[in-house]
Enzyme design. Sequence first.
Site, mmCIF file in Angstrom:
data_model
loop_
_atom_site.group_PDB
_atom_site.id
_atom_site.type_symbol
_atom_site.label_atom_id
_atom_site.label_comp_id
_atom_site.label_asym_id
_atom_site.label_seq_id
_atom_site.Cartn_x
_atom_site.Cartn_y
_atom_site.Cartn_z
ATOM 1 N N ASP A 11 39.843 28.888 38.497
ATOM 2 C CA ASP A 11 38.774 29.657 37.796
ATOM 3 C C ASP A 11 38.492 28.451 36.939
ATOM 4 O O ASP A 11 38.886 28.251 36.112
ATOM 5 C CB ASP A 11 38.936 30.850 37.477
ATOM 6 C CG ASP A 11 39.010 32.134 38.160
ATOM 7 O OD1 ASP A 11 38.556 32.064 39.298
ATOM 8 O OD2 ASP A 11 39.976 32.944 37.890
ATOM 9 N N ASP A 130 33.576 41.443 43.900
ATOM 10 C CA ASP A 130 34.159 42.010 42.704
ATOM 11 C C ASP A 130 34.001 43.382 42.565
ATOM 12 O O ASP A 130 32.770 43.760 42.431
ATOM 13 C CB ASP A 130 33.729 41.028 41.513
ATOM 14 C CG ASP A 130 33.957 39.526 41.431
ATOM 15 O OD1 ASP A 130 35.162 39.037 42.290
ATOM 16 O OD2 ASP A 130 33.409 38.556 40.921
#
Length: 251
Positions: A11, A130
């Site tokens: 990330d 998500d």
Amino acid sequence: MLTKRIIPCLDIKDGRTVKGTNFVNLRDAGDPVALAAVYAEQGADELVFLDITATVDERKTLIELVRNVAHTINIPFTVGGGISSVADVSALLNAGADKISINSSAVRNPDLINELALEFGSQCVVVAIDTRFVNGEHIVHTHGGRKPTELRTIAWARELEERGAGEILLTSMDTDGTKAGFALELTAQISGAANIPVIASGGAGTMDHFVDVFTTGKADAGLAASIFHFKEIEIPDLKGYLREKGIEMRI
């Protein structure tokens, strides 16, 4: 049975690898190029690189950083963050990505999935979901988990397959960074609803969590970040453990 895959995730924020809990409280986890090199050497099956603030900042993914990572590794490499057009994907593939991951742009313009699958092939198109459990339902979120949508997660997974997505990257925001285990029931539901590979993300804390997600969760791949970044679990040890448990792993 297809062999299962172990996928570290980078990330990226401001050019650095970061990791948080439930998508917040980010902390630095190191240089992405150096981490990528270590993971490739350790036998990771693939690598995922997500520029987690590109959409929120309304900018494109960091192409130069993608190029540097791609030059360092020899394993399949998926890149996501701020991708909204065929031109964006072309630029990333030219920089060395093997696959791309879209989320917010797919929700905003679902036809983009069809366009990318037609232009580059389904094998290149990963759609990230998500999801958070809200008022008794699994709801799709965008913008790095910041914005809830009207989409129901399982129905959306089916639509992604119909539109030509090659894989689903499923992240449970409820379990993300908790190290309490993957969202097994949801992962199994998505794996059953769609006939394309499902990469499970969010919650890995022990080797047994991977056993669970590959068996109970029926996932095709297990993705994790902090346990690898901070050397809590080494990839060769994990793959060896999974083989001992009878789970077919890539060499």
